[in-house]
Design a protein around this motif. Structure first.
Motif, PDB file in Angstrom:
ATOM      1  N   HIS A  58      40.128 -61.803-114.631  1.00  0.00           N
ATOM      2  CA  HIS A  58      39.472 -62.276-113.409  1.00  0.00           C
ATOM      3  C   HIS A  58      39.053 -63.737-113.496  1.00  0.00           C
ATOM      4  O   HIS A  58      38.903 -64.395-112.482  1.00  0.00           O
ATOM      5  CB  HIS A  58      38.260 -61.390-113.096  1.00  0.00           C
ATOM      6  CG  HIS A  58      38.635 -59.976-112.806  1.00  0.00           C
ATOM      7  ND1 HIS A  58      39.367 -59.623-111.701  1.00  0.00           N
ATOM      8  CD2 HIS A  58      38.426 -58.834-113.493  1.00  0.00           C
ATOM      9  CE1 HIS A  58      39.557 -58.311-111.706  1.00  0.00           C
ATOM     10  NE2 HIS A  58      39.003 -57.809-112.786  1.00  0.00           N
ATOM     11  N   HIS A  96      32.964 -52.175-114.658  1.00  0.00           N
ATOM     12  CA  HIS A  96      33.320 -52.927-113.452  1.00  0.00           C
ATOM     13  C   HIS A  96      34.242 -52.089-112.595  1.00  0.00           C
ATOM     14  O   HIS A  96      34.834 -51.120-113.040  1.00  0.00           O
ATOM     15  CB  HIS A  96      33.826 -54.336-113.785  1.00  0.00           C
ATOM     16  CG  HIS A  96      35.301 -54.530-113.931  1.00  0.00           C
ATOM     17  ND1 HIS A  96      36.023 -54.041-114.988  1.00  0.00           N
ATOM     18  CD2 HIS A  96      36.179 -55.199-113.145  1.00  0.00           C
ATOM     19  CE1 HIS A  96      37.291 -54.409-114.853  1.00  0.00           C
ATOM     20  NE2 HIS A  96      37.419 -55.110-113.741  1.00  0.00           N
ATOM     21  N   ALA A 115      37.046 -51.073-111.416  1.00  0.00           N
ATOM     22  CA  ALA A 115      38.455 -51.327-111.733  1.00  0.00           C
ATOM     23  C   ALA A 115      39.317 -50.068-111.704  1.00  0.00           C
ATOM     24  O   ALA A 115      40.527 -50.171-111.841  1.00  0.00           O
ATOM     25  CB  ALA A 115      38.565 -51.950-113.125  1.00  0.00           C
ATOM     26  N   HIS A 174      43.831 -53.687-109.243  1.00  0.00           N
ATOM     27  CA  HIS A 174      44.037 -52.992-110.527  1.00  0.00           C
ATOM     28  C   HIS A 174      45.124 -51.923-110.419  1.00  0.00           C
ATOM     29  O   HIS A 174      44.954 -50.777-110.842  1.00  0.00           O
ATOM     30  CB  HIS A 174      42.719 -52.379-111.001  1.00  0.00           C
ATOM     31  CG  HIS A 174      41.615 -53.375-111.173  1.00  0.00           C
ATOM     32  ND1 HIS A 174      40.775 -53.742-110.141  1.00  0.00           N
ATOM     33  CD2 HIS A 174      41.241 -54.105-112.250  1.00  0.00           C
ATOM     34  CE1 HIS A 174      39.906 -54.650-110.588  1.00  0.00           C
ATOM     35  NE2 HIS A 174      40.174 -54.895-111.855  1.00  0.00           N
ATOM     36  N   SER A 192      34.450 -55.508-108.471  1.00  0.00           N
ATOM     37  CA  SER A 192      35.838 -55.528-108.933  1.00  0.00           C
ATOM     38  C   SER A 192      36.265 -56.869-109.514  1.00  0.00           C
ATOM     39  O   SER A 192      37.257 -56.946-110.218  1.00  0.00           O
ATOM     40  CB  SER A 192      36.763 -55.140-107.791  1.00  0.00           C
ATOM     41  OG  SER A 192      36.608 -56.064-106.740  1.00  0.00           O
TER      42      SER A 192
END
Ligand SMILES: [Zn+2]
Length: 315
Positions: free
Chosen positions: A60, A213, A215, A149, A234
Protein backbone atom coordinates in the motif's frame (compact mmCIF):
# COMPACT_ATOMS: atom_id res chain seq x y z
CA UNK A 1 10.86 -7.52 -27.00
CA UNK A 2 13.56 -5.08 -26.09
CA UNK A 3 15.97 -7.73 -25.08
CA UNK A 4 15.82 -9.66 -28.27
CA UNK A 5 16.05 -6.58 -30.47
CA UNK A 6 19.15 -5.76 -28.49
CA UNK A 7 20.59 -9.19 -29.02
CA UNK A 8 20.38 -9.37 -32.79
CA UNK A 9 23.38 -7.12 -33.46
CA UNK A 10 25.34 -9.08 -30.89
CA UNK A 11 24.48 -12.34 -32.59
CA UNK A 12 25.52 -10.88 -35.92
CA UNK A 13 28.77 -9.54 -34.50
CA UNK A 14 29.65 -12.77 -32.77
CA UNK A 15 28.28 -15.25 -35.26
CA UNK A 16 30.70 -17.87 -34.07
CA UNK A 17 29.30 -17.74 -30.53
CA UNK A 18 27.53 -21.02 -29.91
CA UNK A 19 24.13 -21.82 -28.49
CA UNK A 20 22.20 -18.72 -27.66
CA UNK A 21 18.78 -19.95 -26.52
CA UNK A 22 16.46 -20.41 -29.49
CA UNK A 23 13.67 -18.56 -27.71
CA UNK A 24 14.73 -16.56 -24.68
CA UNK A 25 11.95 -16.17 -22.16
CA UNK A 26 10.52 -12.67 -21.89
CA UNK A 27 11.48 -10.47 -18.95
CA UNK A 28 8.44 -10.70 -16.68
CA UNK A 29 8.04 -8.35 -13.71
CA UNK A 30 5.30 -8.62 -11.07
CA UNK A 31 4.19 -6.39 -8.18
CA UNK A 32 3.77 -8.66 -5.13
CA UNK A 33 5.00 -12.16 -4.17
CA UNK A 34 1.60 -13.92 -4.69
CA UNK A 35 1.38 -12.55 -8.23
CA UNK A 36 5.00 -13.52 -8.82
CA UNK A 37 4.09 -17.02 -7.66
CA UNK A 38 1.20 -17.34 -10.13
CA UNK A 39 3.41 -16.04 -12.95
CA UNK A 40 6.13 -18.50 -11.92
CA UNK A 41 3.61 -21.34 -12.22
CA UNK A 42 2.68 -20.22 -15.74
CA UNK A 43 6.34 -19.86 -16.73
CA UNK A 44 7.53 -23.10 -15.14
CA UNK A 45 10.19 -24.68 -17.35
CA UNK A 46 10.44 -21.54 -19.50
CA UNK A 47 11.71 -18.74 -17.28
CA UNK A 48 11.39 -16.99 -13.93
CA UNK A 49 9.45 -13.79 -13.25
CA UNK A 50 10.74 -11.08 -10.93
CA UNK A 51 8.87 -9.37 -8.10
CA UNK A 52 9.22 -5.68 -7.25
CA UNK A 53 7.92 -5.74 -3.69
CA UNK A 54 10.37 -7.51 -1.37
CA UNK A 55 9.03 -10.00 1.18
CA UNK A 56 7.74 -8.28 4.31
CA UNK A 57 6.95 -4.91 2.69
CA UNK A 58 3.39 -3.61 2.43
CA UNK A 59 2.21 -2.89 -1.12
CA UNK A 60 0.00 0.00 0.00
CA UNK A 61 2.94 2.34 0.46
CA UNK A 62 6.39 1.59 -0.88
CA UNK A 63 9.39 3.36 -2.41
CA UNK A 64 11.21 1.36 -5.03
CA UNK A 65 14.93 0.86 -4.64
CA UNK A 66 17.15 1.49 -7.68
CA UNK A 67 17.54 -2.26 -8.29
CA UNK A 68 13.74 -2.65 -8.40
CA UNK A 69 13.39 0.32 -10.75
CA UNK A 70 16.02 -1.28 -13.00
CA UNK A 71 14.04 -4.51 -13.00
CA UNK A 72 10.96 -2.59 -14.14
CA UNK A 73 12.97 -0.86 -16.85
CA UNK A 74 14.06 -4.21 -18.29
CA UNK A 75 10.51 -5.63 -18.36
CA UNK A 76 8.85 -6.93 -21.50
CA UNK A 77 5.59 -7.43 -19.59
CA UNK A 78 4.39 -6.32 -16.14
CA UNK A 79 1.70 -8.23 -14.24
CA UNK A 80 0.28 -6.16 -11.41
CA UNK A 81 -2.96 -6.07 -9.43
CA UNK A 82 -3.66 -2.39 -10.11
CA UNK A 83 -3.36 1.14 -8.80
CA UNK A 84 -5.84 0.44 -5.97
CA UNK A 85 -3.22 -1.81 -4.37
CA UNK A 86 -0.01 -0.04 -5.40
CA UNK A 87 -0.74 3.60 -6.23
CA UNK A 88 3.02 4.28 -6.41
CA UNK A 89 3.50 1.75 -9.21
CA UNK A 90 1.30 3.25 -11.90
CA UNK A 91 3.52 6.24 -12.66
CA UNK A 92 6.62 4.08 -12.37
CA UNK A 93 5.32 1.70 -15.04
CA UNK A 94 4.42 4.66 -17.23
CA UNK A 95 7.86 6.20 -16.99
CA UNK A 96 10.20 3.21 -16.57
CA UNK A 97 8.36 0.48 -18.47
CA UNK A 98 6.56 2.54 -21.10
CA UNK A 99 7.23 0.05 -23.91
CA UNK A 100 6.45 -3.03 -21.81
CA UNK A 101 3.01 -4.64 -21.90
CA UNK A 102 1.20 -3.60 -18.69
CA UNK A 103 -1.42 -6.07 -17.46
CA UNK A 104 -3.63 -4.86 -14.60
CA UNK A 105 -5.04 -8.06 -13.14
CA UNK A 106 -8.08 -6.31 -11.65
CA UNK A 107 -9.19 -5.87 -15.25
CA UNK A 108 -8.47 -9.45 -16.34
CA UNK A 109 -11.36 -11.52 -17.70
CA UNK A 110 -12.84 -13.76 -15.01
CA UNK A 111 -11.43 -11.84 -12.05
CA UNK A 112 -14.47 -11.11 -9.85
CA UNK A 113 -14.26 -7.80 -8.00
CA UNK A 114 -15.79 -7.01 -4.63
CA UNK A 115 -16.52 -3.61 -3.21
CA UNK A 116 -14.77 -2.60 -0.02
CA UNK A 117 -16.18 -4.09 3.13
CA UNK A 118 -18.87 -6.05 1.40
CA UNK A 119 -19.98 -9.64 1.63
CA UNK A 120 -22.38 -11.98 -0.04
CA UNK A 121 -22.75 -10.52 -3.50
CA UNK A 122 -21.36 -13.30 -5.62
CA UNK A 123 -24.18 -13.05 -8.13
CA UNK A 124 -23.69 -9.38 -8.79
CA UNK A 125 -20.02 -9.06 -9.53
CA UNK A 126 -20.64 -8.11 -13.13
CA UNK A 127 -23.17 -5.45 -12.15
CA UNK A 128 -20.62 -4.03 -9.74
CA UNK A 129 -18.09 -3.78 -12.51
CA UNK A 130 -20.52 -1.81 -14.65
CA UNK A 131 -21.53 0.50 -11.84
CA UNK A 132 -18.20 1.22 -10.32
CA UNK A 133 -15.48 0.76 -12.88
CA UNK A 134 -16.13 4.15 -14.33
CA UNK A 135 -13.90 5.57 -16.99
CA UNK A 136 -11.79 8.52 -16.05
CA UNK A 137 -11.26 11.36 -18.50
CA UNK A 138 -8.15 9.78 -19.94
CA UNK A 139 -10.20 6.67 -20.74
CA UNK A 140 -8.32 4.61 -18.18
CA UNK A 141 -10.43 2.14 -16.21
CA UNK A 142 -10.59 3.14 -12.59
CA UNK A 143 -11.33 0.65 -9.83
CA UNK A 144 -11.02 3.03 -6.90
CA UNK A 145 -14.20 1.72 -5.30
CA UNK A 146 -13.20 -1.92 -5.55
CA UNK A 147 -11.21 -3.92 -3.03
CA UNK A 148 -7.79 -4.65 -4.59
CA UNK A 149 -6.94 -7.79 -2.55
CA UNK A 150 -8.17 -9.97 -5.41
CA UNK A 151 -5.58 -12.75 -5.11
CA UNK A 152 -6.99 -13.98 -1.81
CA UNK A 153 -9.74 -15.85 -3.70
CA UNK A 154 -8.25 -18.88 -5.51
CA UNK A 155 -10.97 -18.55 -8.16
CA UNK A 156 -9.40 -15.20 -9.01
CA UNK A 157 -6.04 -16.94 -8.87
CA UNK A 158 -7.25 -19.26 -11.65
CA UNK A 159 -8.43 -16.31 -13.74
CA UNK A 160 -5.02 -14.67 -13.28
CA UNK A 161 -3.23 -17.84 -14.42
CA UNK A 162 -5.33 -17.89 -17.59
CA UNK A 163 -4.75 -14.18 -18.27
CA UNK A 164 -1.01 -14.49 -17.72
CA UNK A 165 -0.79 -17.46 -20.08
CA UNK A 166 -2.77 -15.63 -22.77
CA UNK A 167 -0.72 -12.44 -22.53
CA UNK A 168 2.60 -14.30 -22.40
CA UNK A 169 1.57 -16.36 -25.42
CA UNK A 170 1.00 -13.13 -27.37
CA UNK A 171 4.48 -11.77 -26.76
CA UNK A 172 6.25 -15.13 -26.77
CA UNK A 173 4.42 -17.45 -29.22
CA UNK A 174 7.31 -19.92 -29.22
CA UNK A 175 6.42 -20.91 -25.65
CA UNK A 176 2.64 -20.45 -25.91
CA UNK A 177 1.89 -24.17 -25.50
CA UNK A 178 3.97 -24.40 -22.34
CA UNK A 179 2.27 -21.34 -20.82
CA UNK A 180 -1.19 -22.68 -21.54
CA UNK A 181 -0.43 -26.19 -20.27
CA UNK A 182 1.10 -24.76 -17.08
CA UNK A 183 -1.90 -22.49 -16.49
CA UNK A 184 -4.30 -25.41 -16.93
CA UNK A 185 -2.31 -27.60 -14.52
CA UNK A 186 -2.07 -24.68 -12.08
CA UNK A 187 -5.84 -24.15 -12.25
CA UNK A 188 -6.44 -27.80 -11.32
CA UNK A 189 -4.05 -27.36 -8.39
CA UNK A 190 -6.03 -24.33 -7.22
CA UNK A 191 -9.28 -26.32 -7.37
CA UNK A 192 -7.71 -28.92 -5.09
CA UNK A 193 -6.41 -26.11 -2.87
CA UNK A 194 -9.90 -24.60 -2.54
CA UNK A 195 -11.28 -27.99 -1.49
CA UNK A 196 -8.59 -28.30 1.21
CA UNK A 197 -9.26 -24.77 2.48
CA UNK A 198 -12.99 -25.46 2.58
CA UNK A 199 -12.38 -28.49 4.82
CA UNK A 200 -10.03 -26.52 7.10
CA UNK A 201 -12.33 -23.54 7.71
CA UNK A 202 -15.65 -25.42 7.88
CA UNK A 203 -15.36 -26.20 11.64
CA UNK A 204 -14.77 -22.54 12.63
CA UNK A 205 -17.41 -20.92 10.44
CA UNK A 206 -19.39 -18.30 12.37
CA UNK A 207 -16.75 -17.69 15.03
CA UNK A 208 -15.94 -14.03 15.69
CA UNK A 209 -12.58 -12.54 14.76
CA UNK A 210 -10.95 -9.26 13.74
CA UNK A 211 -8.13 -8.68 11.28
CA UNK A 212 -5.22 -6.22 11.28
CA UNK A 213 -6.29 -4.55 8.06
CA UNK A 214 -9.31 -4.81 5.83
CA UNK A 215 -7.80 -7.21 3.31
CA UNK A 216 -9.62 -10.52 3.50
CA UNK A 217 -13.02 -10.05 1.89
CA UNK A 218 -12.14 -12.17 -1.13
CA UNK A 219 -11.04 -15.06 1.05
CA UNK A 220 -14.00 -14.64 3.39
CA UNK A 221 -16.45 -14.34 0.53
CA UNK A 222 -15.18 -17.48 -1.20
CA UNK A 223 -15.10 -19.63 1.93
CA UNK A 224 -18.12 -18.18 3.73
CA UNK A 225 -16.43 -16.91 6.84
CA UNK A 226 -16.55 -13.29 7.90
CA UNK A 227 -14.47 -11.07 10.13
CA UNK A 228 -16.38 -8.69 12.41
CA UNK A 229 -14.06 -5.86 11.52
CA UNK A 230 -10.48 -4.74 11.11
CA UNK A 231 -8.10 -2.53 13.05
CA UNK A 232 -6.86 -0.65 9.97
CA UNK A 233 -8.86 -0.02 6.80
CA UNK A 234 -8.04 -1.53 3.43
CA UNK A 235 -5.18 0.88 2.68
CA UNK A 236 -3.49 -0.28 5.92
CA UNK A 237 -3.10 3.31 7.20
CA UNK A 238 -2.72 3.22 11.01
CA UNK A 239 -5.95 3.98 12.93
CA UNK A 240 -6.21 6.88 15.36
CA UNK A 241 -7.07 6.59 19.07
CA UNK A 242 -10.82 7.11 18.50
CA UNK A 243 -10.98 4.24 16.01
CA UNK A 244 -8.95 1.97 18.29
CA UNK A 245 -11.43 2.71 21.04
CA UNK A 246 -14.38 1.86 18.77
CA UNK A 247 -12.72 -1.33 17.59
CA UNK A 248 -12.18 -2.44 21.19
CA UNK A 249 -15.88 -1.88 21.92
CA UNK A 250 -16.81 -3.88 18.84
CA UNK A 251 -14.49 -6.73 19.85
CA UNK A 252 -16.22 -6.90 23.22
CA UNK A 253 -19.65 -6.64 21.67
CA UNK A 254 -19.00 -9.45 19.18
CA UNK A 255 -17.08 -11.60 21.66
CA UNK A 256 -14.07 -11.74 19.35
CA UNK A 257 -12.03 -14.90 19.92
CA UNK A 258 -9.01 -13.81 17.88
CA UNK A 259 -7.34 -10.71 16.48
CA UNK A 260 -4.97 -11.42 13.62
CA UNK A 261 -1.82 -9.34 13.22
CA UNK A 262 0.23 -9.29 9.97
CA UNK A 263 3.97 -9.47 9.32
CA UNK A 264 3.78 -6.32 7.14
CA UNK A 265 2.11 -4.17 9.81
CA UNK A 266 3.06 -2.97 13.28
CA UNK A 267 1.39 -5.45 15.67
CA UNK A 268 1.17 -2.86 18.47
CA UNK A 269 -2.07 -1.31 17.23
CA UNK A 270 -3.93 -4.61 16.97
CA UNK A 271 -2.60 -5.65 20.37
CA UNK A 272 -3.68 -2.31 21.87
CA UNK A 273 -7.13 -2.68 20.34
CA UNK A 274 -7.47 -6.18 21.78
CA UNK A 275 -6.34 -5.22 25.30
CA UNK A 276 -8.77 -6.38 27.94
CA UNK A 277 -11.16 -7.97 25.44
CA UNK A 278 -9.96 -11.53 25.99
CA UNK A 279 -9.26 -11.99 22.28
CA UNK A 280 -6.20 -14.06 21.43
CA UNK A 281 -3.50 -12.61 19.18
CA UNK A 282 -2.53 -14.72 16.17
CA UNK A 283 -1.06 -13.93 12.74
CA UNK A 284 -2.35 -13.92 9.18
CA UNK A 285 -0.05 -13.29 6.25
CA UNK A 286 -1.78 -12.11 3.06
CA UNK A 287 1.48 -11.70 1.09
CA UNK A 288 3.69 -14.65 2.01
CA UNK A 289 6.41 -12.68 3.81
CA UNK A 290 8.05 -15.78 5.26
CA UNK A 291 7.45 -18.11 2.34
CA UNK A 292 9.94 -19.13 -0.29
CA UNK A 293 9.21 -17.28 -3.55
CA UNK A 294 8.17 -19.36 -6.54
CA UNK A 295 5.25 -21.43 -7.81
CA UNK A 296 4.59 -22.96 -4.39
CA UNK A 297 4.17 -19.66 -2.54
CA UNK A 298 0.61 -18.94 -3.64
CA UNK A 299 -1.04 -22.22 -2.58
CA UNK A 300 0.99 -22.28 0.64
CA UNK A 301 -0.13 -18.72 1.38
CA UNK A 302 -3.84 -19.45 0.84
CA UNK A 303 -3.79 -22.69 2.80
CA UNK A 304 -1.77 -20.93 5.53
CA UNK A 305 -4.54 -18.34 5.96
CA UNK A 306 -7.06 -21.11 6.49
CA UNK A 307 -4.83 -22.96 8.94
CA UNK A 308 -4.03 -19.81 10.95
CA UNK A 309 -7.71 -18.90 11.20
CA UNK A 310 -8.78 -22.39 12.16
CA UNK A 311 -5.95 -22.93 14.67
CA UNK A 312 -6.80 -19.79 16.62
CA UNK A 313 -10.58 -19.92 16.34
CA UNK A 314 -10.88 -23.60 17.24
CA UNK A 315 -9.23 -23.12 20.65
ZN1 LIG B 1 -3.82 -4.73 1.92
Amino acid sequence: MKRRLFRFPLVAAFASLAALPAAAAPEVVTDIPPVQSLAARVMQGVGAPASILPPGATPHGYSMRPSEAARLEAADIVFWVGEGLTPWLEDAIGSLAADAVSVELMEAPGVALLEFGEEGHADHDDDHKDEHAHKEEDGHEHHGDMDPHIWLDPANGKAMLAEMAARLAEIDPANADAYKANAAAGAAELDALAARVEAIVAPVRGKAFFTAHDAYHYFEHRFEIESEGSVALSDAAPPGPARLHDIRSEMREHGALCVFIEPQLDPKLAKTAAEGTGARIAALDPLGADLEPGPGLYPTLIEGLATSLADCLAQ
